[in-house]
Design an enzyme around this catalytic site. Structure first.
Site, PDB file in Angstrom:
ATOM      1  N   ASP A 523      54.922  51.690 -70.945  1.00 23.81           N
ATOM      2  CA  ASP A 523      54.283  51.907 -72.244  1.00 23.81           C
ATOM      3  C   ASP A 523      53.718  53.331 -72.256  1.00 23.81           C
ATOM      4  O   ASP A 523      52.979  53.727 -71.351  1.00 23.81           O
ATOM      5  CB  ASP A 523      53.158  50.878 -72.430  1.00 23.81           C
ATOM      6  CG  ASP A 523      52.533  50.977 -73.812  1.00 23.81           C
ATOM      7  OD1 ASP A 523      52.836  50.119 -74.671  1.00 23.81           O
ATOM      8  OD2 ASP A 523      51.761  51.943 -74.045  1.00 23.81           O
ATOM      9  N   LEU A 524      54.101  54.120 -73.287  1.00 25.94           N
ATOM     10  CA  LEU A 524      53.613  55.507 -73.340  1.00 25.94           C
ATOM     11  C   LEU A 524      52.118  55.485 -73.645  1.00 25.94           C
ATOM     12  O   LEU A 524      51.656  54.683 -74.470  1.00 25.94           O
ATOM     13  CB  LEU A 524      54.360  56.293 -74.407  1.00 25.94           C
ATOM     14  CG  LEU A 524      55.884  56.361 -74.232  1.00 25.94           C
ATOM     15  CD1 LEU A 524      56.512  57.306 -75.263  1.00 25.94           C
ATOM     16  CD2 LEU A 524      56.244  56.822 -72.816  1.00 25.94           C
ATOM     17  N   ASP A 566      56.635  52.375 -78.679  1.00 26.10           N
ATOM     18  CA  ASP A 566      56.617  53.199 -77.470  1.00 26.10           C
ATOM     19  C   ASP A 566      56.743  52.346 -76.209  1.00 26.10           C
ATOM     20  O   ASP A 566      56.341  52.752 -75.144  1.00 26.10           O
ATOM     21  CB  ASP A 566      55.330  54.030 -77.422  1.00 26.10           C
ATOM     22  CG  ASP A 566      54.093  53.141 -77.503  1.00 26.10           C
ATOM     23  OD1 ASP A 566      54.248  51.897 -77.663  1.00 26.10           O
ATOM     24  OD2 ASP A 566      52.983  53.663 -77.396  1.00 26.10           O
TER      25      ASP A 566
END
Ligand code: BLA
Length: 643
Positions: A523-524, A566
Site C-alpha cells: 500500500d503506497l 494505491d
C-alpha cells in the site's frame, strides 16, 4: 442446351407435365405376346380377359380345363411361375393380387431362352467382389448382356434435376457408343418413375405388334390397375421413342437407393427379343444388389470424406482460438482456406477488414453485396444466369459462393472462373428435334453442345463452405468472448490483474500446495496527497511506474495485482526455500526510489504486509491476513514490512 438450362426450359417443363399425365397404370390393354385374366378371388369367376381369350369371359376359372391354371388363380400368389401347356406350347403362369381380383398372366415361353441359374449366380458372385462403384457398373452391364443376349445394355443415373447420364454400357461391336451421353428428364416422365419404384423390371417385347384390348362385362377395363402386371401395354409415346431409337424390344430394371429411383438399366435389342419371367425376376435381384452395394460404397465415401473435411476444417480454424490473426490462420498455414474450399479466389470480409487470396474480382462493389446478403447464402455455378445483376459487377466470375457470417459482420466469398465444357446429348433435346411438343426426339444422333458461362459445379463444396463459415463465425465469437472475459480480470490503467482475478484465484478450493504460497500486500504511503498536490494525471503516472517496478522486481512467476487505488498485491507461488522477506524488501526499496513525472520528482514509500502460507494451510483468509500485516507495518512507521 445445357442440362441446367433444359431443366428450366418452358418447352421441356410443359413436356414433363403433359407426359406425366398419361395414365400408364391403366391402359386397358396388354402386350400382344401374352394373355391376361382377372379372376374374382371369391367366386373364381373370370371377370376380365384379353381379347385373345374372349371365350372365357364370365366362366369360372375351373371351367377352362387347365387345372394348374385354376389352382394358381384361386390360391393367389405362388412365388415361382407355374408351367402349363398353352395353345400347344409351354407357357408360364404368373399370378398377383389386385384387391378382390387375382390377375393371371399367361406368357408363352420364349424360344431358346430358358432360365439358367448358373450365369446369374456367377454374376452375383462377381458383383460381391467389386471394389468400386465403377467396377460394379461395368460388371452389371457386361453380365447382363452376356445373360440376356440383348444388343446393348446401358446403366444410367438420374441427376438432381432429373436428367440422366449413361454411366456404363456394353454393346454389340457395330453399334455406336452412348456412354457418357445425357438425356432429358422428359424421356422418363414422373408417373413412369413412380411406377418403376414398385415394379422393378419391365419387358417391352415389340414396338409393332398391336396391343390386346381387355374385355369385361363387369367393369370398365380402363380402370383396371395393371401396375403389377408383366404384360401391361406400353405408352404409345414410349413405343414411338423406341422406334425412333431403333429399339424393337427392351428389358429395363430399376435402381433404387433409399427409396429413390436413382437410375435404371436398359437392355435393348434391334429385333424382337424376350426372356422368361423367372430370369427377369432373378435379374431384378441382380439390379437390387448393384443398388445396395453402390449405396453402401457411396455412403462410406461420403462419411470418410466428411470426417476428413471436418478434421481439416478444425485444423484450419484452431489457431483462431489462440490468436486474432485471421490472415495467418486462413491464408498462411500449411493448408489454406483455398485448399479446403477449392476455388480460384476467396475474399473474407470480417468486420471492416478485407482479406483476399487468389483471383478475385474488384473489391469495391463487393461490400454492397455482402451487406445485402441478409443471412442467405448465394450458391451458383452460373452467375450470369442466376444473378445477372451481380455478374455485371464481377467480370470473369462464373461461380460464386457468398456465405454470410451470422454472428460477426461479414461474409466469405468464393469465386470460380468459367470452365467451358462439352456436353453430348443423345439427340438434340430441344423442340427443334420433335414433330410436336410432346413427341419423343426424332433423331438420336449425338448432339454436341458447348456450355459457357459456367464454373465447375460446386457440388458438396457448397455445403462444406457453409460449414466452414459457420465454424469461423463461431471461432471468432468465442475469441471475442474470451477476450472480454480476460478484460474483466484486468486493471484498465496498469494492465495488471485486478481484485476480481485475485479473489477468484484465492477462492480455489483446497489447501495451499506443497510448494507454499506467499502474499505481499503493498500500500503506497500517503498517496492521496500526490493526487491532491499534482493532479490525477500525475497520480496515474505514479501508479503506472509503481506497477512497473513491482513487476520488474518480483519473480517472473509471481502475479502482481492492482487491488484498486494505491493497493497492490504480489501473489507468490512456489516459495518453499525462497527468502520471501528479501523479495519484499527489494520491492519496498524499488518503490521508494524517486519517480520523475514531467518536471516533478516524487518520493513515494510503501508499507508492506507479508504472509507466508505453509503447505497445507487453507487459502481463504490469506488476503485478510496480509491486509492486517500491512496495517501493522503502517502503524509501525511506514516504508517497512510487517509479517
Ligand atoms: C418410359 N423411357 C421409358 C423407359 C425408358 C425410357 C428406359 C422405360 C421403359 C423401357 O423399359 O423401355 C428412356 N430408353 C430411355 C432412355 C434410353 C433408353 C433414356 O434406351 C437410353 C439412354 N418419352 C419421351 C417423351 C414422353 C415419353 C417426350 O421421350 C412423353 C410424351 C414418355 N417414356 C415415356 C413414358 C414411359 C417412358 C410415358 C413409360 C412407358 C411405360 O412403362 O408404359
Amino acid at each position: 442446351m445445357d442440362p441446367s438450362d433444359l431443366a428450366l426450359d418452358p418447352d421441356e417443363l410443359r413436356r414433363l407435365e403433359e407426359c406425366a399425365r398419361e395414365p400408364i397404370r391403366t391402359p386397358g390393354m396388354i402386350q400382344a405376346h401374352g394373355t391376361l385374366l382377372a379372376v374374382d378371388a371369391d367366386s373364381g369367376e373370370i371377370v376380365v380377359v384379353s381379347e385373345d381369350a374372349a371365350d372365357w369371359l364370365d366362366l369360372r376359372v375351373d371351367e377352362v380345363g387347365i387345372p394348374e391354371l385354376a389352382d394358381a388363380a384361386r390360391t393367389g400368389v405362388p412365388l415361382d411361375p407355374i408351367r402349363i401347356p398353352w395353345r400347344g406350347e409351354p407357357a408360364d403362369v404368373i399370378v398377383h393380387q389386385n384387391g378382390e381380383l387375382n390377375i393371371v398372366e399367361i406368357e408363352p415361353l420364349p424360344t431358346g431362352a430358358e432360365y439358367a441359374r448358373v450365369p446369374v449366380v456367377a454374376a452375383i458372385q462377381r458383383l460381391s467382389n467389386a471394389d468400386s462403384i465403377e467396377e460394379l457398373r461395368e460388371i452389371v452391364v457386361t453380365e447382363l448382356r452376356r445373360i440376356t443376349g440383348f444388343d446393348r445394355v446401358m446403366m444410367y443415373e438420374f441427376q438432381e434435376d432429373e436428367h440422366g447420364i449413361v454411366l456404363a454400357e456394353d454393346r454389340a461391336l457395330e453399334l455406336e457408343s452412348y456412354l457418357g451421353l445425357h438425356f432429358p428428364a422428359s424421356d422418363i416422365p414422373a408417373q413412369a418413375r413412380a411406377l418403376y419404384l414398385s415394379k422393378l423390371g419391365r419387358a417391352i417385347t415389340s414396338t409393332e405388334a398391336p396391343a390386346r384390348p381387355l374385355l369385361s362385362n363387369r367393369l370398365d377395363t380402363a380402370t383396371l390397375d395393371l401396375s403389377g402386371a408383366e404384360l401391361r401395354a406400353v405408352s404409345p409415346y414410349h413405343l414411338q421413342y423406341m422406334r425412333n431409337m431403333g429399339q424393337a424390344s427392351t428389358f429395363s430394371l430399376s435402381l433404387i437407393e433409399k427409396g429413390r429411383l436413382t437410375g435404371m438399366i436398359t437392355c435393348a435389342h434391334g429385333t424382337e427379343r424376350r426372356i422368361p419371367v423367372l430370369l427377369r425376376r432373378s435379374l431384378e435381384v441382380l439390379a437390387g444388389q448393384l443398388a445396395v452395394q453402390s449405396a453402401a460404397m457411396r455412403e462410406i465415401d461420403r462419411l470418410r470424406h466428411s470426417v476428413e473435411v471436418r478434421e481439416r476444417r478444425g485444423a484450419l480454424l484452431a489457431p483462431l482460438f489462440a490468436s486474432d490473426d485471421i490472415t495467418a490462420a486462413l491464408f498462411q498455414g500449411r493448408e489454406t482456406i483455398l485448399d479446403l474450399i477449392p476455388a480460384d479466389g476467396v475474399v473474407a470480409r470480417i468486420g471492416p477488414s478485407w482479406r483476399v487470396a487468389g483471383e478475385v474480382p474488384p473489391l469495391a462493389p463487393l461490400g454492397g453485396i455482402v451487406d445485402r446478403l441478409d443471412g442467405t447464402p448465394i450458391i451458383t455455378d452460373s452467375l450470369a444466369r442466376d444473378r445477372p445483376d451481380l455478374a455485371e459487377l464481377m467480370p470473369g466470375v462464373a461461380g460464386l459462393l457468398a456465405i454470410p457470417l451470422a454472428e460477426n459482420e461479414g461474409a466469405l466469398l468464393f469465386f470460380r472462373g468459367e470452365v467451358t465444357r462439352n456436353i453430348t446429348w443423345l439427340g438434340d433435346p430441344g423442340s427443334g428435334n420433335r414433330p410436336e411438343g410432346t413427341s419423343p426426339r426424332a433423331s438420336f444422333a449425338l448432339w454436341q453442345q458447348l456450355v459457357r458461362e459456367r464454373s465447375e459445379p460446386w457440388g458438396d463444396v457448397a455445403e462444406e463452405a457453409v460449414e466452414l463459415a459457420h465454424d469461423l463465425d463461431h471461432a471468432l465469437s468465442r475469441r471475442a468472448e474470451s477476450r472480454l472475459a480476460e478484460l474483466a480480470m484486468r486493471d484498465a490503467l496498469t494492465g495488471l490483474h485486478n481484485r476480481r482475478y485475485l479473489v477468484e484465484r484465492l477462492a480455489t478450493r483446497g489447501p495451499v500446495g506443497p510448494d507454499g504460497k506467499a502474499l505481499l500486500f503493498v500500500d503506497l504511503d500517503d498517496f492521496k496527497s500526490v493526487n491532491d498536490q499534482h493532479g490525477h494525471e500525475t497520480g496515474d503516472a505514479v501508479i503506472l511506474e509503481v506497477a512497473r517496478r513491482l513487476r520488474a522486481n518480483s519473480r517472473d512467476r509471481d502475479d502482481v495485482v492492482r487491488l484498486g487505488g494505491d493497493e497492490f498485491v504480489v501473489l507468490m507461488d512456489g516459495v518453499a526455500g525462497t527468502d520471501v522477506h528479501a523479495i519484499a524488501e527489494r520491492l519496498v526499496e524499488a518503490v521508494a526510489a524517486p519517480i520523475v513525472v514531467g518536471t516533478a520528482v516524487l518520493q513515494i514509500t510503501a508499507s508492506c504486509g507479508l504472509v507466508v502460507a505453509e503447505p497445507g494451510t487453507p487459502r481463504v483468509g490469506l488476503l485478510e491476513a496480509a491486509d492486517a500485516a500491512m496495517y501493522r507495518a503502517k502503524r509501525a512507521g511506514r516504508n517497512r514490512i510487517a509479517s
